[in-house]
Design an enzyme around this catalytic site. Sequence first.
Site, PDB file in Angstrom:
ATOM      1  N   LYS A   5      -6.701   5.964  11.158  1.00 57.75           N
ATOM      2  CA  LYS A   5      -8.085   5.842  11.649  1.00 57.75           C
ATOM      3  C   LYS A   5      -8.024   5.700  13.168  1.00 57.75           C
ATOM      4  CE  LYS A   5      -9.663   3.048   7.664  1.00 57.75           C
ATOM      5  NZ  LYS A   5     -10.120   1.698   7.293  1.00 57.75           N
ATOM      6  N   ASP A  26      -5.930  -0.400  -1.676  1.00 57.91           N
ATOM      7  CA  ASP A  26      -6.703  -1.238  -2.592  1.00 57.91           C
ATOM      8  C   ASP A  26      -7.974  -1.800  -1.973  1.00 57.91           C
ATOM      9  OD1 ASP A  26      -5.144  -3.029  -0.850  1.00 57.91           O
ATOM     10  OD2 ASP A  26      -6.029  -4.604  -2.079  1.00 57.91           O
ATOM     11  N   ARG A  84      -5.436   0.814  -6.626  1.00 57.76           N
ATOM     12  CA  ARG A  84      -4.161   1.368  -6.148  1.00 57.76           C
ATOM     13  C   ARG A  84      -3.663   2.493  -7.049  1.00 57.76           C
ATOM     14  NH1 ARG A  84      -2.185  -1.998  -2.062  1.00 57.76           N
ATOM     15  NH2 ARG A  84      -2.522  -4.220  -2.312  1.00 57.76           N
ATOM     16  N   GLY A 100       0.766  -1.253   0.000  1.00 57.82           N
ATOM     17  CA  GLY A 100       0.000   0.000   0.000  1.00 57.82           C
ATOM     18  C   GLY A 100       0.789   1.291   0.000  1.00 57.82           C
ATOM     19  N   ASP A 139      -4.726   1.340  10.770  1.00 58.82           N
ATOM     20  CA  ASP A 139      -6.125   1.012  11.054  1.00 58.82           C
ATOM     21  C   ASP A 139      -6.150   0.404  12.471  1.00 58.82           C
ATOM     22  OD1 ASP A 139      -8.878   0.523  10.164  1.00 58.82           O
ATOM     23  OD2 ASP A 139      -8.316  -1.541   9.854  1.00 58.82           O
ATOM     24  N   ASP A 194       0.895   3.288   4.539  1.00 56.65           N
ATOM     25  CA  ASP A 194      -0.149   4.034   3.833  1.00 56.65           C
ATOM     26  C   ASP A 194      -1.230   4.451   4.817  1.00 56.65           C
ATOM     27  OD1 ASP A 194      -0.850   1.366   4.269  1.00 56.65           O
ATOM     28  OD2 ASP A 194      -1.726   1.054   2.295  1.00 56.65           O
TER      29      ASP A 194
HETATM   30  P1  IMP Z   1      -3.774  -2.529  10.425  1.00 56.65           P
HETATM   31  O1  IMP Z   1      -2.801  -3.659  10.626  1.00 56.65           O
HETATM   32  O2  IMP Z   1      -5.165  -2.904  10.838  1.00 56.65           O
HETATM   33  O3  IMP Z   1      -3.333  -1.224  11.072  1.00 56.65           O
HETATM   34  O4  IMP Z   1      -3.932  -2.292   8.887  1.00 56.65           O
HETATM   35  C1  IMP Z   1      -2.899  -1.874   8.176  1.00 56.65           C
HETATM   36  C2  IMP Z   1      -3.018  -2.203   6.708  1.00 56.65           C
HETATM   37  O5  IMP Z   1      -4.339  -2.581   6.306  1.00 56.65           O
HETATM   38  C3  IMP Z   1      -2.677  -0.970   5.934  1.00 56.65           C
HETATM   39  O6  IMP Z   1      -1.308  -0.898   5.690  1.00 56.65           O
HETATM   40  C4  IMP Z   1      -3.479  -1.144   4.669  1.00 56.65           C
HETATM   41  O7  IMP Z   1      -2.710  -1.844   3.734  1.00 56.65           O
HETATM   42  C5  IMP Z   1      -4.671  -1.949   5.081  1.00 56.65           C
HETATM   43  N1  IMP Z   1      -5.850  -1.064   5.274  1.00 56.65           N
HETATM   44  C6  IMP Z   1      -6.308  -0.554   6.440  1.00 56.65           C
HETATM   45  N2  IMP Z   1      -7.389   0.228   6.262  1.00 56.65           N
HETATM   46  C7  IMP Z   1      -7.612   0.225   4.918  1.00 56.65           C
HETATM   47  C8  IMP Z   1      -8.595   0.879   4.085  1.00 56.65           C
HETATM   48  O8  IMP Z   1      -9.492   1.624   4.511  1.00 56.65           O
HETATM   49  N3  IMP Z   1      -8.482   0.630   2.740  1.00 56.65           N
HETATM   50  C9  IMP Z   1      -7.519  -0.183   2.203  1.00 56.65           C
HETATM   51  N4  IMP Z   1      -6.582  -0.784   2.955  1.00 56.65           N
HETATM   52  C10 IMP Z   1      -6.627  -0.597   4.296  1.00 56.65           C
HETATM   53 MG    MG Z   2      -0.405  -1.393   4.048  1.00 65.11          MG
END
Ligand code: IMP
Ligand code: MG
Length: 181
Positions: A135, A163, A169, A49, A107, A104
């Site tokens: 977020k 994506d 992307r 991402g 979350d 990127d």
């Molecule tokens: P985390 O491990 O939950 O913090 O998520 C991290 C990864 O999930 C990011 O690097 C993104 O690649 C993907 N991701 C999180 N939220 C989104 C979104 O809203 N759209 C697309 N990809 C996301």
């Molecule tokens: Mg990512």
Amino acid sequence: MPQTVTLGDKSFRLYISEEQILAAIKQIADKINQDFHGKCPLIVPVLNGSFMFASDLMKQLTCQCQITFIKASSYKGTESTGQLTALIGINEDISGRDVIILEDIIDTGHTLAKIIPSIRDLKPASVRVATLLFKPKALKTDITIDYTGIEIPNEFIVGYGLDYDGLGRNLKEIYQVIELV
Ligand code: IMP
Ligand code: MG
């Protein structure tokens, strides 16, 4: 620029313009340039991402810097699985280096909560985290984010490297999913 896009089975509406994205990146770059003046940080983008963010951020850095990529994936469709499915690690010596991890979007934070300790094991001098998007309401882990571009609500977005099942992307702007009620 299109106001809506369709990717697979979902539609998305324009949410963050290219200008807003580039302005947020400029602010992050300004802070990194201040913090790393006279140093040579190693930029570590998390693929897939963050490739666009990495590219536009690097162009704004005025300090000497180097780049090496890692790869992680925890998403399926529009949900984080919380499990890291793939990870291409760092296979060079980063001991004593100042590392800046680029995401990127943060979350739940699960991805970084796994990546940061594995990078610390390689004995860098310092580890910082820069994310284009964040977020805050989705965060479930205790991680420190040093540079944040844009905070957004807990909604699924695509574009600018992000994506939906591999699609979107290539979009220059960021789009938000349209929830059908
Ligand atoms: P985390 O491990 O939950 O913090 O998520 C991290 C990864 O999930 C990011 O690097 C993104 O690649 C993907 N991701 C999180 N939220 C989104 C979104 O809203 N759209 C697309 N990809 C996301
Ligand atoms: Mg990512």
